[in-house]
Motif scaffolding. Structure first.
Motif, PDB file in Angstrom:
ATOM      1  N   LEU A  15       2.319 -64.536  53.726  1.00 39.17           N
ATOM      2  CA  LEU A  15       3.030 -65.652  53.115  1.00 39.17           C
ATOM      3  C   LEU A  15       4.482 -65.674  53.562  1.00 39.17           C
ATOM      4  O   LEU A  15       5.232 -64.718  53.337  1.00 39.17           O
ATOM      5  N   GLY A  16       4.887 -66.760  54.206  1.00 42.83           N
ATOM      6  CA  GLY A  16       6.285 -66.996  54.483  1.00 42.83           C
ATOM      7  C   GLY A  16       6.934 -67.576  53.233  1.00 42.83           C
ATOM      8  O   GLY A  16       6.574 -68.668  52.799  1.00 42.83           O
ATOM      9  N   CYS A  17       7.864 -66.853  52.639  1.00 44.46           N
ATOM     10  CA  CYS A  17       8.432 -67.249  51.346  1.00 44.46           C
ATOM     11  C   CYS A  17       9.635 -68.187  51.476  1.00 44.46           C
ATOM     12  O   CYS A  17      10.117 -68.720  50.472  1.00 44.46           O
ATOM     13  N   MET A  18      10.131 -68.404  52.684  1.00 45.00           N
ATOM     14  CA  MET A  18      11.342 -69.178  52.900  1.00 45.00           C
ATOM     15  C   MET A  18      11.312 -70.538  52.228  1.00 45.00           C
ATOM     16  O   MET A  18      12.297 -70.983  51.622  1.00 45.00           O
ATOM     17  N   LEU A  44       1.044 -59.556  52.670  1.00 44.19           N
ATOM     18  CA  LEU A  44       2.288 -59.479  53.434  1.00 44.19           C
ATOM     19  C   LEU A  44       3.201 -60.595  52.966  1.00 44.19           C
ATOM     20  O   LEU A  44       2.888 -61.773  53.123  1.00 44.19           O
ATOM     21  N   MET A  45       4.319 -60.238  52.366  1.00 37.75           N
ATOM     22  CA  MET A  45       5.283 -61.208  51.852  1.00 37.75           C
ATOM     23  C   MET A  45       6.550 -61.154  52.696  1.00 37.75           C
ATOM     24  O   MET A  45       7.143 -60.087  52.865  1.00 37.75           O
ATOM     25  N   ASP A  55       1.159 -53.707  45.363  1.00 36.94           N
ATOM     26  CA  ASP A  55       0.104 -54.564  45.903  1.00 36.94           C
ATOM     27  C   ASP A  55       0.518 -55.290  47.178  1.00 36.94           C
ATOM     28  O   ASP A  55      -0.305 -55.995  47.780  1.00 36.94           O
ATOM     29  N   ILE A  56       1.770 -55.155  47.587  1.00 30.29           N
ATOM     30  CA  ILE A  56       2.262 -55.942  48.717  1.00 30.29           C
ATOM     31  C   ILE A  56       2.927 -55.069  49.775  1.00 30.29           C
ATOM     32  O   ILE A  56       3.365 -53.947  49.498  1.00 30.29           O
ATOM     33  N   ILE A  98       1.962 -66.429  59.228  1.00 33.14           N
ATOM     34  CA  ILE A  98       2.594 -66.423  57.900  1.00 33.14           C
ATOM     35  C   ILE A  98       3.022 -67.844  57.521  1.00 33.14           C
ATOM     36  O   ILE A  98       4.213 -68.151  57.490  1.00 33.14           O
ATOM     37  N   PRO A  99       2.078 -68.717  57.196  1.00 29.64           N
ATOM     38  CA  PRO A  99       2.457 -70.054  56.740  1.00 29.64           C
ATOM     39  C   PRO A  99       3.192 -69.969  55.414  1.00 29.64           C
ATOM     40  O   PRO A  99       2.987 -69.039  54.629  1.00 29.64           O
TER      41      PRO A  99
END
Length: 332
Positions: free
Chosen positions: A16-19, A48-49, A74-75, A277-278
């Motif tokens: 996950l791309g958090c941007m 994956l964060m 968990d990450i 990583i969308p």
């Protein structure tokens, strides 16, 4: 979700791309919606964060830290240093600074915002070309020795720079834009990553929304949306690129998946060391993206996709002149 190797870890095949929650694509989401998105991703198998010092001037790291601190085990938590927002005469200014002292300071700040004692994967967000890559990576290696980070990554660098950095300290991941419409990694860096055992993390894997087949009028973009500075999203150019979407949509129907899932599945089929990583502010989109993990594409669909959307059929550069000068990636 299936798993892929990332250094010492096994992570969900899609990260996950958090941007997007705080930076780049318009206003930040509110606290409740951001928490809902992050927890939905975790429950869907994203492990994956990805965040950065730059995003929202540290706000994105702080959000990720608040929401995920109770799920830390968990990450695999990744962040980035070497690029930040400062204020000059009251105006925000993005600064690239790879000096060792700066990277050390930024790491301390990131640890505090992320509510953690250690960052699993810490990237150099951009190579500061005024500082030898060996010096910047050397500083990151000292953070590994101190136990503040576990692994080192690089972003938007060439195969040659990757090899120089890897000689100083093993590089765990290299992150660069990669999608059907941004194929530059195929020149050299994908192969270099495979040879060195480096995971390739693909950001903007759905072409900044283009391959989701939902953005038809770029005039609707927020005034501060970063896509407004990108040549491919100039209204006249974008209108011409839209012609690619009708046949692309038919290929998604043939593969029995959504357009976004097709873009991600293409990446997953390209090589086992690629992890896309969308990012999204929408829970529905986050869950839809996760579904790409189970899409199976035949050779005929892969060939058709690559013939349809590539560096010869897409119009416009991916960055403007200023942003292009800031990266070290190979170009066609």
């Amino acid at each position: 979700m299936q798993q892929r190797a990332l250094g010492e870890w096994r992570v969900g095949s899609i990260g996950l791309g958090c941007m997007n929650l705080d930076h780049g694509y318009g206003p930040a989401v509110n606290e409740a919606d951001g928490e809902r998105a992050l927890l939905a991703a975790l429950d869907a198998g994203y492990t994956l964060m990805d965040t950065a010092t730059l995003y929202g001037g540290g706000q994105n790291e702080a959000r990720v830290g608040r929401v995920l601190q109770h799920r830390r085990k968990d990450i695999v938590l990744s962040s980035k240093c070497g690029m930040e927002i400062t204020r000059v005469e009251g105006k925000p200014l993005r600064v690239i600074d790879g000096r060792p002292a700066t990277l050390m300071r930024q790491c301390e700040d990131s640890l505090r915002r992320l509510n953690t004692d250690v960052i699993d994967l810490y990237y150099l967000h951009r190579w500061d070309k005024t500082v030898p890559i060996e010096d910047s990576v050397g500083a990151l290696s000292r953070l590994v020795e101190k136990g503040q980070i576990r692994a080192i990554g690089l972003s938007e660098v060439s195969a040659a720079t990757l090899r120089r950095a890897h000689a100083v300290h093993p590089i765990t991941a290299l992150q660069t834009e990669y999608s059907l419409w941004s194929r530059n990694p195929e020149i050299a860096v994908l192969q270099a990553c495979q040879e060195l055992g480096v995971a390739f993390v693909a950001f903007s894997p759905v072409a900044r929304g283009f391959l989701c087949d939902v953005l038809r009028d770029v005039g609707t973009l927020d005034a501060k949306d970063i896509r407004r500075t990108m040549p491919r999203f100039e209204p006249g150019t974008y209108a011409r690129n839209l012609a690619l979407l009708a046949p692309y949509r038919k290929l998604a129907e043939q593969a029995d998946c959504t357009p976004a899932q097709l873009a991600l599945a293409w990446l997953l089929h390209k090589a086992p060391h690629i992890i896309p990583i969308p990012g999204s502010q929408s829970v529905a989109h986050i869950l839809d993206n996760a579904g790409a993990d189970s899409v199976v594409l035949g050779v005929d669909v892969m060939d058709a996709l690559e013939a349809l959307i590539n560096q010869h059929t897409v119009i416009g550069e991916r960055y403007d002149a200023q942003a292009t000068s800031e990266v070290d990636t190979e170009a066609f």
